[in-house]
Scaffold this motif. Structure first.
Motif, PDB file in Angstrom:
ATOM      1  N   LYS A  84       0.807  -1.220   0.000  1.00 59.74           N
ATOM      2  CA  LYS A  84       0.000   0.000   0.000  1.00 59.74           C
ATOM      3  C   LYS A  84       0.845   1.277   0.000  1.00 59.74           C
ATOM      4  O   LYS A  84       0.390   2.337  -0.442  1.00 59.74           O
ATOM      5  CB  LYS A  84      -0.920   0.013   1.218  1.00 59.74           C
ATOM      6  N   TRP A 112      -3.444  -0.108   4.707  1.00 59.89           N
ATOM      7  CA  TRP A 112      -3.547   1.144   3.959  1.00 59.89           C
ATOM      8  C   TRP A 112      -3.485   2.336   4.906  1.00 59.89           C
ATOM      9  O   TRP A 112      -2.783   3.321   4.634  1.00 59.89           O
ATOM     10  CB  TRP A 112      -4.835   1.163   3.140  1.00 59.89           C
ATOM     11  N   GLY A 200      -7.432   3.814  -1.289  1.00 56.69           N
ATOM     12  CA  GLY A 200      -6.414   2.782  -1.229  1.00 56.69           C
ATOM     13  C   GLY A 200      -6.532   1.765  -2.334  1.00 56.69           C
ATOM     14  O   GLY A 200      -5.608   0.985  -2.582  1.00 56.69           O
TER      15      GLY A 200
END
Length: 408
Positions: A84, A112, A200
């Motif tokens: 992420k 995230w 995300g």
């Protein structure tokens, strides 16, 4: 549950233009084949460990007695423990360049959120994060990490927003989902002119940033073997878990053209039976959030009223799949399988016991899928190259491993 917004509210396009940095909106519809990475982003990506290793799982191969070559793309080695960070750095940079001072986002399992919290600190920004409630309770150390970086973390559904209060009014013990958290985050960002909402997953600009994954894999395999993926008769595989689809699309995106041109290459999405959109969902228009802030997109869905059970795979618990992942599935480019959390965590334990690598439960789904692919290849006397995206570390998921596998 009917949407909270009425027909006189701003459209999804107007909302996106307001809450997202302008460059990200432009990247969503760019027709450029290549988009340059800004140097400050490149610098931080290198500082944090890109390119990440491509690990040959020789002990797992020996354990399985297979002729397949199994590789893991090690995104778990990044500072926040997941892939992420690749897009969090880029999005935070664009937000800072535009003069935004606060990053607002949702997070499922927390990977995230951790990445946004770190990226915000790197660019001198504040971070406000809505985390799915059941994941917040299951994975408190991820919250501690975010708060150590100065981020504000709220459970979702949240009493802080109108949509959150509406959901809680109807289902007081709602465990939360990515759909509730996206709604909370966008509504919050709409009321703060200095804020930028960061996604995300699910958006073209996120998939664009994550193509680092597939590009690095292609180069690393060429450096190792001197050949590309997709050799005729070998049946090579790229495998990733699928929630919002960003790690999956990042891995397979750079290889789509080769597949279209005839490369012997298969793409496989591994999802959770807690939200089996690609394997059991209906292909129709729907939204990824519950507050009607996002546009209706054509995708595989379980329906907006679907509430996924509060298991330990927070990154895969959403009711609606992204448009791009769904299109690839619908057109037969992408295959999909679903596993329950015990099967995924058992696969994770097998990887730990052979390779010494502990992956997040989400990544365990990709390992479980790879084990099935290996068994089928062995039965057909094939020796493919199999790349598993190790999308996240499992060290902050040990409670889940403990509860599920040890029945505590």
């Amino acid at each position: 549950m009917p949407p909270i917004r009425d027909s006189g509210s701003p459209t999804a396009a107007e909302i996106s233009a307001k809450v997202r940095p302008r460059v990200l909106v432009e990247q969503n519809s760019s027709d450029e084949q290549w988009i340059a990475i800004p140097e400050p982003v490149v610098e931080r990506l290198r500082q944090f460990g890109r390119p990440t290793p491509l690990h040959r799982a020789r002990r797992l191969e020996q354990h399985l007695g297979t002729g397949a070559r199994i590789y893991l793309k090690r995104e778990d080695v990044l500072p926040t423990g997941s892939f992420k960070l690749n897009t969090a750095i880029a999005q935070a940079y664009y937000a800072a360049e535009e003069g935004r001072t606060t990053l607002v986002t949702e997070t499922g399992a927390g990977q995230w959120g951790m990445s946004v919290a770190l990226a915000a600190k790197m660019f001198g920004l504040k971070a406000e994060i809505f985390m799915v409630r059941c994941s917040l309770e299951q994975k408190p150390y991820r919250r501690h990490y975010m708060e150590l970086l100065g981020a504000t973390v709220r459970p979702s559904p949240s009493a802080h927003t109108a949509i959150g209060r509406k959901i809680l009014g109807e289902v007081p013990d709602h465990p939360g989902s990515l759909g509730t958290a996206i709604s909370d985050a966008i509504e919050h960002a709409l009321h703060d002119s200095s804020a930028a909402y960061l996604a995300g997953s699910g958006m073209p600009h996120v998939y664009l940033h994550q193509t680092l994954l597939g590009l690095e894999v292609a180069q690393q395999l060429k450096d190792i073997h001197g050949e590309d993926l997709g050799v005729e008769g070998r049946g090579d595989h790229l495998i990733a878990c699928s929630g919002g689809g960003s790690n999956l699309c990042g891995l397979i995106g750079p290889h789509l053209r080769a597949r279209a041109e005839g490369a012997d290459l298969r793409f496989l999405a591994a999802e959770s039976t807690a939200a089996p959109r690609l394997t059991q969902g209906v292909y129709e228009y729907g939204r990824t959030d519950l507050g009607a802030f996002t546009p209706e997109v054509l995708g595989y869905t379980m329906g907006e009223s679907f509430v996924p059970p509060p298991n330990h795979v927070g990154g895969l618990r959403n009711h609606h799949s992204s448009a791009l992942v769904s299109l690839l599935r619908h057109e037969g480019v992408l295959d999909a399988v679903a596993f329950d959390q015990r099967t995924a965590l058992e696969a994770g334990r097998q990887l730990l016991q052979t390779e010494g690598l502990l992956l997040a439960p989400e990544s365990g789904h990709a390992v479980a899928a790879a084990l099935e692919v290996v068994a089928k290849a062995d039965a057909e006397n094939l020796e493919p190259v199999i790349v598993i995206l190790a999308s996240g570390s499992g060290f902050l998921d040990l409670q889940g491993y403990d509860e599920v596998l040890l029945d505590i």
